[in-house]
Design an enzyme around this catalytic site. Structure first.
Site, PDB file in Angstrom:
ATOM      1  N   TYR B 140      -8.026  -2.689  33.237  1.00  0.00           N
ATOM      2  CA  TYR B 140      -8.987  -3.103  34.256  1.00  0.00           C
ATOM      3  C   TYR B 140     -10.392  -3.179  33.658  1.00  0.00           C
ATOM      4  O   TYR B 140     -11.170  -4.072  33.949  1.00  0.00           O
ATOM      5  CB  TYR B 140      -8.958  -2.136  35.449  1.00  0.00           C
ATOM      6  CG  TYR B 140      -7.645  -2.223  36.208  1.00  0.00           C
ATOM      7  CD1 TYR B 140      -7.419  -3.271  37.100  1.00  0.00           C
ATOM      8  CD2 TYR B 140      -6.639  -1.283  36.015  1.00  0.00           C
ATOM      9  CE1 TYR B 140      -6.224  -3.372  37.786  1.00  0.00           C
ATOM     10  CE2 TYR B 140      -5.434  -1.380  36.695  1.00  0.00           C
ATOM     11  CZ  TYR B 140      -5.227  -2.427  37.583  1.00  0.00           C
ATOM     12  OH  TYR B 140      -4.027  -2.523  38.243  1.00  0.00           O
ATOM     13  N   ASN B 163      -5.048 -11.479  43.949  1.00  0.00           N
ATOM     14  CA  ASN B 163      -4.731 -12.688  43.167  1.00  0.00           C
ATOM     15  C   ASN B 163      -3.863 -13.633  43.994  1.00  0.00           C
ATOM     16  O   ASN B 163      -2.743 -13.281  44.360  1.00  0.00           O
ATOM     17  CB  ASN B 163      -3.985 -12.249  41.898  1.00  0.00           C
ATOM     18  CG  ASN B 163      -3.547 -13.423  41.038  1.00  0.00           C
ATOM     19  OD1 ASN B 163      -3.944 -14.555  41.292  1.00  0.00           O
ATOM     20  ND2 ASN B 163      -2.724 -13.133  40.036  1.00  0.00           N
ATOM     21  N   CYS B 171      -1.556 -11.145  36.552  1.00  0.00           N
ATOM     22  CA  CYS B 171      -2.254  -9.890  36.835  1.00  0.00           C
ATOM     23  C   CYS B 171      -1.345  -8.688  36.565  1.00  0.00           C
ATOM     24  O   CYS B 171      -1.833  -7.558  36.458  1.00  0.00           O
ATOM     25  CB  CYS B 171      -2.776  -9.879  38.272  1.00  0.00           C
ATOM     26  SG  CYS B 171      -1.522 -10.178  39.511  1.00  0.00           S
TER      27      CYS B 171
END
Lengths: 157, 203
Positions: B140, B163, B171
């Site tokens: 992240y 997303n 992701c």
């Protein structure tokens, strides 16, 4: 507030519009006419006012498409007086097709008003709304249409 | 006065209409005429039925089962355009690539993304995420840095969590710095499945 997804218009109104078009142009032409109605609607849809009466709007388009079909049929040299080309309608003819041919041969406004009034059993105010005219104009169109139909139809039928 | 004529007028032939066929024909014609702003179709993946939404610009949304399709269609009608219809053939390219990906024969997607649903920092985060290759992972914090704000890793996490095009914008390849899996839109089981498929986790 925003316009609903276009496909929900098809689900909500296609069956009823189809019935309207069967009465206006006959079973053979109705489905094509319905497709053209939705294609025109789709083209104009994003520019439509968000608070528009969608059903009335669709009926206005369907009415225009039906009027085009009837006019085309009348211009066809082989067509008979009632505007229906016998060669172009291989579909089984309903027992009362004579009556519906007479309805189709009415001036478009009167034909539409008569269909709304009797096929859909609508009140004049609602017919006016669907046709974009007043209650009074709708009443007049129905009345004039009926008068013409009575004159065309022999009394003993 | 109700007479014979009026009675006969009420007995109009109903006519048969195949609504399914009409919808399909209209979707086809609308697509060909360039009048379809959002088209969608279902793809049966090993992770359950996915819904694929495409626009003329590209893939705009790919959703896991759970969220009702009608709600997503409504949302896209409001945010992109009300000209939305089910038109599965318009999603064929994406569905074929998903097939190849799940079969292990494709390691990157070659579909344009329509980014209109993602604005600002979230957009930068997801574009950075799109560059993580098959079999690779990131954190992240790294993704936040790539997107221009190294300290905004929480915001990066939120962007990844919403997303709109999971799998294609991967992701699932973003993990916690300490090695934890972090979260996932489709649930952690699906994240594990995808990472195993890509050889990052043991199957």
């Amino acid at each position: 507030m925003h316009l609903p997804p276009f496909e929900t218009l098809i689900d909500a109104h296609a069956t009823e519009l189809h019935r309207f078009l069967v009465a206006r142009v006959g079973p053979t032409e109705a489905e094509d006419c319905l497709q053209e109605t939705f294609m025109s609607a789709l083209r104009a849809y994003p520019r439509l006012r968000h608070d528009a009466n969608l059903r009335a709007w669709l009926y206005t388009i369907a009415h225009r498409k039906a009027t085009d079909v009837v006019r085309r049929a009348m211009r066809r040299p082989s067509s008979s007086l009632d505007g229906i080309d016998p060669a172009a309608s291989p579909a089984p003819v309903a027992a009362d097709d004579g009556l519906w041919a007479d309805v189709r041969a009415l001036p478009p406004k009167q034909a539409a008003a008569v269909v709304h009034r009797f096929v859909f059993d609508l009140a004049f105010a609602e017919i006016g709304q669907r046709m974009g005219t007043s209650e009074e104009a709708a009443r007049r169109s129905v009345h004039e249409g009926l008068t013409k139909l009575r004159r065309r139809i022999p009394h003993d039928r | 006065m109700t007479d014979d004529l009026e009675r006969r007028l009420t007995e109009a032939p109903a006519g048969d209409l195949d609504l399914e066929r009409l919808r399909a024909t209209l979707a086809e014609r609308a697509g060909e005429a360039g009048l379809l702003d959002v088209a969608y179709g279902t793809y049966d993946s090993p992770l359950g039925p996915l819904t694929v939404f495409v626009t003329p610009r590209g893939l705009v949304r790919l959703s896991y089962p759970g969220e009702p399709v009608e709600a997503q269609v409504d949302e896209l009608a409001a945010t992109i355009s009300p000209r939305v219809m089910a038109a599965p053939t318009r999603t064929d390219d994406v569905r074929r690539q998903l097939d190849a990906y799940f079969a292990g024969s494709r390691t990157s997607f070659d579909v344009p993304i329509d980014w209109r649903l993602v604005r600002g920092f979230a957009n930068a985060v997801l574009r950075a995420t799109a560059r993580i290759p098959f079999g690779g992972i990131s954190t992240y914090r790294e993704i936040a840095a790539e997107a221009g704000s190294p300290n905004a890793y929480r915001a990066a996490g939120n962007a990844l969590g919403s997303n709109p095009v999971p799998i294609v914008v991967p992701c699932h390849r973003v993990l916690h710095a300490g090695g934890g899996l972090g979260g996932y839109t489709g649930g952690l089981d699906r994240k594990r499945y995808l990472l195993a498929l890509e050889g990052v986790l043991e199957a």
